[in-house]
Design a protein around this motif. Structure first.
Motif, PDB file in Angstrom:
ATOM      1  N   PHE A   7       0.825  -1.203   0.000  1.00 29.63           N
ATOM      2  CA  PHE A   7       0.000   0.000   0.000  1.00 29.63           C
ATOM      3  C   PHE A   7       0.862   1.257   0.000  1.00 29.63           C
ATOM      4  N   THR A  78      -8.229   2.922  -1.646  1.00 26.04           N
ATOM      5  CA  THR A  78      -7.396   1.749  -1.371  1.00 26.04           C
ATOM      6  C   THR A  78      -6.351   1.472  -2.444  1.00 26.04           C
ATOM      7  N   TYR A  98      -2.792  -4.274   4.796  1.00 23.15           N
ATOM      8  CA  TYR A  98      -2.946  -3.363   3.651  1.00 23.15           C
ATOM      9  C   TYR A  98      -4.085  -2.382   3.903  1.00 23.15           C
ATOM     10  N   PHE A  99      -5.246  -2.897   4.265  1.00 20.79           N
ATOM     11  CA  PHE A  99      -6.413  -2.035   4.470  1.00 20.79           C
ATOM     12  C   PHE A  99      -6.319  -1.260   5.785  1.00 20.79           C
ATOM     13  N   SER A 102      -4.434   1.655   4.876  1.00 19.09           N
ATOM     14  CA  SER A 102      -5.338   2.461   4.048  1.00 19.09           C
ATOM     15  C   SER A 102      -6.256   3.323   4.907  1.00 19.09           C
ATOM     16  N   TRP A 154     -16.225   2.490   6.285  1.00 21.16           N
ATOM     17  CA  TRP A 154     -15.454   1.284   6.017  1.00 21.16           C
ATOM     18  C   TRP A 154     -16.273   0.034   6.341  1.00 21.16           C
ATOM     19  N   TYR A 223     -13.514  -9.377   0.696  1.00 20.64           N
ATOM     20  CA  TYR A 223     -13.526  -7.918   0.630  1.00 20.64           C
ATOM     21  C   TYR A 223     -14.292  -7.481  -0.626  1.00 20.64           C
ATOM     22  N   PHE A 228     -13.963  -1.481  -4.675  1.00 15.46           N
ATOM     23  CA  PHE A 228     -12.721  -0.729  -4.509  1.00 15.46           C
ATOM     24  C   PHE A 228     -12.089  -0.397  -5.858  1.00 15.46           C
ATOM     25  N   GLU A 232     -11.545   3.401  -7.301  1.00 14.86           N
ATOM     26  CA  GLU A 232     -10.220   3.915  -7.659  1.00 14.86           C
ATOM     27  C   GLU A 232     -10.210   4.451  -9.089  1.00 14.86           C
TER      28      GLU A 232
END
Length: 412
Positions: A7, A78, A98-99, A102, A154, A223, A228, A232
């Motif tokens: 990330f 993300t 990772y999240f 984020s 989230w 997820y 996501f 993005e």
């Protein structure tokens, strides 16, 4: 594999590209002048608004609504790409770090945006609500409210694969209402009753507990990868489109929206035998940014004209709007935007140019007419309004039929 480092690497790469584009924008010949003029106009309009504001105007309600929208509408970034559905999906159980990073990043960026927005509102707060000391307490309260909205958003995103969109929207709507009321109480907390503060604090706790209970019963995986990735893509398209106001950038694949409420009219308004007219108009309305840019420019110009009814300010604002929006229209003719077979239509190239010119003329002249009509309701003289309107239409005609077509022809 350390997913948190992945990330950070993506974030660093994205910010490096953004800084490079920003330097290109700032190095443009007329960009600093345009931004400076726009900043001065907005500053003057803001000061005029503070002077005009009546004492009995319910400004607390208006400000609470304005603040609650950016507080509630949180889009967790993300940097997930479509290819990640193939390459990162096997690592889904290891993506927690990772999240997690984020979320830290989004909290930092949203809090920075909130602080800047509240600093802009500081003169209004001191005029109608309280002192600087009170403002600092309000700023801290809004920061906690922003973090709460980020966490709730989230959790709502994580629930996307398991619940219907209507249920998720209901959760968001409840959160929006609570945020609006808490924003109002926060603004007037100096004069607010303790019972009201406790009531909305309890509502916030109950909503958080309810959302957490739903999330705790849902499976930990998967997820919402598709959500996501699409988000993005939209974020990148928005930034590229914004930078495209000032410099030419490589095009990305822009997302589109159906907008059936207006596209169904196109076959009835555009005559048969004009395929490129239909194609360009449909692209304009379904493009996720271009149509929105048109509306935002129009709204911003109306606000400036209403609060700064000066002849030269109105005239300069209309000319600036013509240039800002007109510079975006050549995007519609970019061949990379359409499938290859569109380029081999057995149609005279002049028809493409004519369709583009007519579309530009209609949009830009309509923009000029609307802003001129708004100016006619201010304290400007009728002769001044007519002069502005006629000049704007002449410039729109020249811009649409000469400048923009030549700009397209020079495209490599």
């Amino acid at each position: 594999m350390k997913t948190d480092q992945l990330f950070i690497k993506r974030m660093t790469t994205s910010w490096t590209q953004a800084i490079r584009i920003l330097m290109m924008v700032l190095s443009g010949g007329g960009t600093p002048l345009v931004v400076g003029v726009l900043f001065i106009l907005l500053s003057i309009a803001y000061s005029r608004f503070l002077v005009w504001l009546p004492k009995d105007f319910p400004i607390a309600v208006l400000v609470a609504i304005i603040i609650s929208l950016p507080l509630s509408i949180v889009r967790i970034r993300t940097w997930i790409q479509k290819a990640d559905l193939t390459f990162l999906l096997p690592l889904e159980t290891k993506m927690r770090d990772y999240f997690k990073v984020s979320l830290y990043y989004n909290c930092a960026t949203y809090l920075a945006r909130l602080t800047l927005f509240l600093l802009i509102l500081l003169p209004l707060y001191r005029l109608r609500f309280g002192t600087i000391k009170d403002f600092m307490a309000v700023l801290i309260a809004f920061c906690f409210l922003q973090v709460w909205n980020i966490i709730a958003s989230w959790l709502e995103d994580r629930l996307q694969p398991f619940y219907s969109s209507r249920f998720i929207f209901t959760l968001f709507f409840i959160r929006l209402l609570i945020t609006g009321w808490l924003s109002y109480i926060t603004l007037i907390y100096v004069h607010a009753k303790i019972s009201l503060v406790l009531l909305f604090f309890i509502l916030t706790v109950l909503h958080t507990f309810f959302l957490w209970r739903i999330f705790s019963k849902a499976p930990r995986f998967p997820y919402p990868w598709i959500l996501f990735a699409k988000r993005e893509q939209k974020i990148q398209a928005k930034y590229v489109s914004l930078a495209g106001w000032f410099v030419d950038l490589p095009q990305v694949r822009f997302p589109v929206k159906e907008r059936k409420w207006i596209t169904w009219l196109l076959p009835k308004l555009i005559p048969q035998g004009k395929p490129f007219s239909y194609l360009y108009w449909r692209t304009f309305f379904r493009h996720s940014e271009l149509f929105s840019i048109y509306l935002r420019i129009l709204l911003l110009a109306i606000l400036i004209i209403v609060f700064l009814p000066n002849f030269w300010v109105v005239f300069g604002t209309i000319l600036l709007c013509i240039w800002l929006f007109g510079s975006q229209l050549p995007q519609i003719t970019n061949p990379h935007r359409y499938p290859m077979f569109v380029q081999i239509y057995p149609i005279d190239p002049k028809e493409r140019r004519t369709s583009f010119q007519k579309m530009c003329w209609i949009l830009i002249s309509l923009l000029s007419i609307i802003l001129t009509l708004v100016a006619s309701f201010t304290n400007l003289l009728l002769s001044q309004v007519l002069g502005i309107g006629i000049t704007a239409l002449l410039i729109s005609f020249f811009f649409s039929n000469f400048y923009l077509p030549r700009k397209i022809e020079k495209r490599p």
